[in-house]
Design a protein around this motif. Structure first.
Motif, short mmCIF file in Angstrom:
data_model
loop_
_atom_site.label_atom_id
_atom_site.label_comp_id
_atom_site.label_asym_id
_atom_site.label_seq_id
_atom_site.Cartn_x
_atom_site.Cartn_y
_atom_site.Cartn_z
N ASP A 144 -1.83 -1.47 -6.50
CA ASP A 144 -2.70 -1.01 -5.41
C ASP A 144 -4.14 -1.50 -5.61
N ALA A 173 1.96 4.62 1.05
CA ALA A 173 1.78 5.36 2.29
C ALA A 173 3.12 5.90 2.76
N HIS A 211 -4.92 4.22 5.18
CA HIS A 211 -3.97 3.11 5.37
C HIS A 211 -3.36 3.12 6.77
N HIS A 227 0.81 -1.21 0.00
CA HIS A 227 0.00 0.00 0.00
C HIS A 227 0.85 1.27 0.00
#
Length: 473
Positions: free
Chosen positions: A348, A223, A282, A221
């Protein structure tokens, strides 16, 4: 002492049962016996994963997984060479054998990575530094324009298949490990290697790595990951120490190291002991990747380190540790759910579909974290001589040993696994067995236990685990 943070199950390998206990800690004689047993069965032998050229000559790096009873992983991505894995492997080989073959293998490994970066990735960084390429957006095609963090170890060439290369931690680990061997006077940092590190720091500044939404340790993810910021900060501090000691002129802008130190330290302080606070979608409070900030990086203070370990207690299972809660990679019946290549990489959007496969409590339990938790508690014990830390060091070493594969493992006995996952109602090793990263983590855990049990802590190799004077409080 309060209730133990993790359980200790029965070892899969019966011959290890005598060594798997909470207390008393293993004696030096028992540690010698244990290491002899592991050597007899090749448990810690990383050489099987050495990449070799067409003539059978080692090229320096290691594949992620070594050969097992079912093959050499040549049909999966685990046959590739990751910078992150290789740099931790190299550092572990060095500190566990600072004057022997381990150190030589570490030097060869880091040299091969430097050669790959100089040959194939320097131009990518220059395009970004010069403003000709934008790599920080959401366009997944641009992630291939970042310096590649995985390559073909046998040839030293790029793997041209699409991959999520936005992994700043991998670059940080390389710079940090390279500096450790230079600080130890094992591998002077001069010439092209010095130039390369200057370019890497300039690249990290250009993309504002302290605020960059990268893929983190787990290549997933997008982030702002504490576990990505930490290695970059550790590298910055190690390089700053090195150039000051050697009187080098850092081959980057005059204020680049200072900018990175300030911005990375501030970002890490704001996030920890969490792993992700941005974006909120997230948010992740506990991630085992943060354990590596405590050991081997030593980039956080003891106080912050203890907060991190307390935070990841919820990830501790009966065999190993989850990477994070709601982690769908190698969840129950994973191979039946994802198809022929369980090691495939996900975008993603694909991750959203994969995450839907998970039911709470069915996350895989990974084997590379318990040894590092043991090491961290070992460092605390060596510093304070508090019995509670020695007890916890022994607990997590025992958990590490208990996870070594038994005689009924389809990949072979006496192996260090990547993870155990559920197939039906049975927990079994995943396909990435043995994992070299786990092997070297266990080797470091055994070293730290020997250090703890020595009447006076053995003299450390120069630069090994040296805590920066500016470590976070």
């Amino acid at each position: 002492m309060a209730e133990l943070p993790a359980v200790l199950g029965k070892p899969f390998q019966p011959a290890l049962e005598k060594f798997c206990r909470v207390e008393p800690a293993l004696s030096l004689e028992e540690l010698d016996e244990l290491q002899g047993l592991l050597k007899e069965h090749g448990t810690l032998d990383c050489s099987r994963a050495k990449c070799k050229d067409a003539n059978g000559k080692p090229t320096g790096p290691f594949s992620a997984s070594a050969a097992n009873a079912k093959g050499d992983h040549s049909g999966s991505s685990m046959f590739g060479s990751w910078l992150r894995d290789n740099c931790i492997i190299a550092y572990g080989l060095y500190i566990t054998d600072p004057d022997g073959q381990g150190c030589e293998d570490a030097k060869a490994c880091l040299d091969s990575i430097a050669k790959f970066l100089l040959t194939h990735e320097s131009y990518r960084m220059e395009l970004v530094i010069g403003g000709h390429k934008e790599v920080t957006g959401k366009d997944e095609k641009s992630w291939m324009d970042r310096p590649h963090i995985r390559f073909i170890g046998e040839t030293g060439l790029e793997d041209t298949k699409w991959y999520n290369h936005k992994q700043n931690d991998a670059l940080g680990y390389f710079m940090w490990a390279r500096c450790q061997l230079a600080l130890a006077d094992k591998m002077p940092l001069t010439g092209d290697h010095l130039k390369l590190l200057g370019q890497l720091f300039e690249y990290l500044r250009t993309i504002e790595c302290w605020d960059d939404l990268d893929a983190g340790h787990w290549e997933e993810h997008s982030a702002q990951h504490a576990s990505s910021i930490g290695p970059c900060l550790a590298a910055t501090r190690a390089f700053t120490e090195l150039v000051a000691r050697e009187g080098y002129l850092a081959p980057c802008r005059p204020d680049t190291l200072e900018v990175l130190e300030i911005r990375l330290a501030l970002a890490l302080r704001e996030i920890l002991p969490n792993e992700v606070i941005k974006p909120k979608s997230h948010f992740r409070d506990a991630d085992s990747a943060c354990v590596f900030l405590c050991y081997p990086l030593g980039v956080v203070s003891d106080e912050v380190g203890l907060k991190i370990i307390d935070q990841v207690n919820i990830l501790m299972g009966h065999i190993g540790m989850c990477r994070y809660r709601k982690d769908s990679y190698w969840c129950k019946d994973y191979k039946d759910k994802v198809g022929d290549d369980p090691t495939k990489h996900f975008t993603d959007e694909e991750l959203k579909a994969r995450d839907a496969l998970l039911k709470p409590g069915e996350e895989a339990q990974w084997c590379l974290f318990d040894p590092m938790v043991s090491c961290f508690y070992g460092k605390l014990y060596q510093k304070t001589r508090k019995a509670e830390y020695l007890k916890l060091q022994q607990l997590f070493l025992s958990r590490s040993l208990a996870a070594i594969t038994g005689d009924d493992c389809e990949f072979g006995p006496w192996f260090c696994c990547e993870a155990y996952y559920m197939v039906g109602d049975k927990w079994q090793p995943n396909d990435d067995t043995p994992l070299v990263w786990t092997q070297i983590d266990l080797a470091m855990a055994l070293l730290e236990m020997k250090n703890s049990m020595s009447s006076s802590v053995m003299k450390r190799p120069a630069a090994a685990m040296k805590r920066p004077a500016s470590a976070m409080s």
